[in-house]
Motif scaffolding. Structure first.
Motif, PDB file in Angstrom:
ATOM      1  N   VAL A 154       0.857  -1.187   0.000  1.00  0.00           N
ATOM      2  CA  VAL A 154       0.000   0.000   0.000  1.00  0.00           C
ATOM      3  C   VAL A 154       0.894   1.238   0.000  1.00  0.00           C
ATOM      4  N   ASP A 183      -1.971  -2.946  -3.832  1.00  0.00           N
ATOM      5  CA  ASP A 183      -3.264  -3.159  -3.185  1.00  0.00           C
ATOM      6  C   ASP A 183      -3.978  -1.865  -2.855  1.00  0.00           C
ATOM      7  N   GLY A 184      -3.242  -0.783  -2.790  1.00  0.00           N
ATOM      8  CA  GLY A 184      -3.849   0.510  -2.523  1.00  0.00           C
ATOM      9  C   GLY A 184      -2.851   1.620  -2.776  1.00  0.00           C
ATOM     10  N   LYS A 205      -8.313   1.378  -6.939  1.00  0.00           N
ATOM     11  CA  LYS A 205      -7.319   1.282  -5.863  1.00  0.00           C
ATOM     12  C   LYS A 205      -6.707   2.632  -5.495  1.00  0.00           C
ATOM     13  N   SER A 429      -6.418  -2.596   4.245  1.00  0.00           N
ATOM     14  CA  SER A 429      -5.706  -3.631   3.498  1.00  0.00           C
ATOM     15  C   SER A 429      -5.308  -4.786   4.409  1.00  0.00           C
TER      16      SER A 429
END
Length: 433
Positions: A154, A183-184, A205, A429
């Motif tokens: 992330v 993931d982000g 995302k 997450s």
């Protein structure tokens, strides 16, 4: 593409080796960090003490990124008291700053060179559940190894400067897959979000969460900190002080020329020069003397026991003092801006309620520039002459100077809260949301 990258990486390292070897020999730079970057730690207990859950690895390249990471780490420690939080930096100055600012980290380490076997070894030792890079520091082998091991990634406080955007854009085909695998992505501004989307990040995302440096700065200003640096430099409260912060080669000469004119305005003016790279300390000290100022003292000398006795110019040639030094300023110039370097962090001075002057090259700090200019606390100048005249004009109206500086301080305080939002992204997450 990864095959080609790993084919070219050793070749690039081989070409760059002589340069870094000379720098290491001449300046001592990289000596502490080279071994750890290759995965060698003299004390393996560094890793045996990594206990707790969740295991969070936060990466901050150097001093600026450490400042951005500090409030995020503090927020994570508050939410996860039993967590193992590892913080890595790429530079020795960043490591030293992290030691000062981020007491909540379980351990400080160096970020490994992006060689597959080195990265694999470090991930095996740290065993993070999540990796959190700050300000778009992305290395292909590291990200690839995280993906293979199921480690979430992330990005927080993400920013992409115009120069970086152009550079990444030329190899978008390469970065698209890497960005899509994150993931982000918590970006600072809408502009940063648009740029990262254009490079291939997935829209679902990407979130705009603000700049964590606002949180860091708002929490760090304090009267005791100001009193500490005033005692160290023996500068009385209220003394007129011109602080030239984060200057690059070519800017010190401009600041010395402006300072000469400030002395005509008020003979009591002091100048505090803070080069962006402390290894330039000796060269800058010589430049000061060549400009006709013999009464200069270096902070390294003060740290060694020498007392300032009336020297008008203080040269800061150690790290970790700039933020405190800004608290003493009557007026500020922030460097990397009258030369084409993209600017430096203008928020540190503004957090103390100071008006900040800077040149036209502020591409890396567009959002910060817009914020301060809207508040009236940021002033862009084209050259030495305009810097001198606009400084003198504002100094002639102390109440206006105070009011505009206070407006900048309030603007920074009003933008706090980004660290909490970035920590929310990390937490989501970790919890699989």
């Amino acid at each position: 593409m990864m095959y080609l990258y790993n084919l070219l990486l050793p070749l690039a390292a081989l070409i760059g080796l002589p340069y870094y070897a000379v720098r290491m020999f001449v300046t001592g730079k990289y000596r502490k960090s080279l071994g750890p970057k290759l995965g060698y730690y003299a004390d393996e207990n560094v890793f045996s003490c990594l206990q707790g859950s969740p295991r969070i690895w936060v990466h901050a390249v150097s001093v600026g990124e450490v400042t951005a990471a500090a409030p995020v780490v503090a927020e994570l420690r508050s939410r996860y008291p039993g967590a193992c939080i590892v913080l890595s930096t790429s530079t020795e100055t960043g490591q030293e700053m992290a030691g000062r600012l981020i007491s909540q980290a379980t351990e400080l380490i160096y970020y490994p060179l992006d060689l597959p076997f080195v990265v694999a070894g470090m991930l095996k030792r740290v065993q993070p559940d999540i990796f959190v890079p700050t300000e778009t520091e992305l290395w292909p082998n590291f990200l690839s190894q995280c993906r293979k091991r199921g480690i979430r990634v992330v990005l927080v406080n993400g920013r992409i400067s115009p120069r970086s955007f152009r550079r990444y854009g030329r190899t978008r085909f390469f970065w698209k897959g890497l960005l899509a695998g994150l993931d982000g992505l918590g970006m600072i501004s809408e502009t940063d979000a648009r740029r990262v989307l254009a490079l291939g990040a997935l829209p679902e995302k990407v979130q705009v969460l603000g700049n964590t440096k606002y949180d860091s700065l708002a929490s760090r200003t304090s009267a005791p900190l100001q009193e500490e640096i005033a005692r160290k430099l023996d500068i009385r409260p209220g003394s007129p002080v011109f602080v030239a912060g984060s200057t690059h080669e070519g800017e010190e000469a401009v600041c010395l020329s402006v300072y000469r004119r400030l002395l005509e305005f008020d003979p009591e003016f002091k100048l505090i020069l803070v080069p962006r790279h402390i290894e330039r300390g000796s060269a800058v000290a010589e430049l000061v003397r060549q400009a006709g100022f013999q009464d200069v003292i270096r902070v390294s000398e003060i740290d060694g026991g020498r007392k300032r006795v009336g020297e008008r110019i203080v040269l800061v040639d150690v790290i970790g003092e700039l933020f405190k030094v800004y608290s003493l300023a009557t007026i500020v110039y922030c460097g990397g801006s009258l030369v084409p370097r993209g600017g430096q962090n203008i928020l540190e001075a503004a957090a103390w309620g100071k008006v900040v002057f800077y040149g036209p090259s502020m591409e890396d700090f567009e959002g910060e520039k817009a914020l301060l200019e809207e508040a009236g606390a940021g002033i862009s100048v084209a050259d030495e002459e305009e810097l001198r005249e606009r400084m003198l004009s504002l100094l002639a109206d102390p109440e206006m100077l105070r009011r505009r500086g206070e407006q900048g301080r309030l603007a920074i305080a009003a933008n706090a809260g980004a660290a909490r939002r970035h920590a929310d992204l990390i937490g989501d997450s970790l919890e699989g949301r």
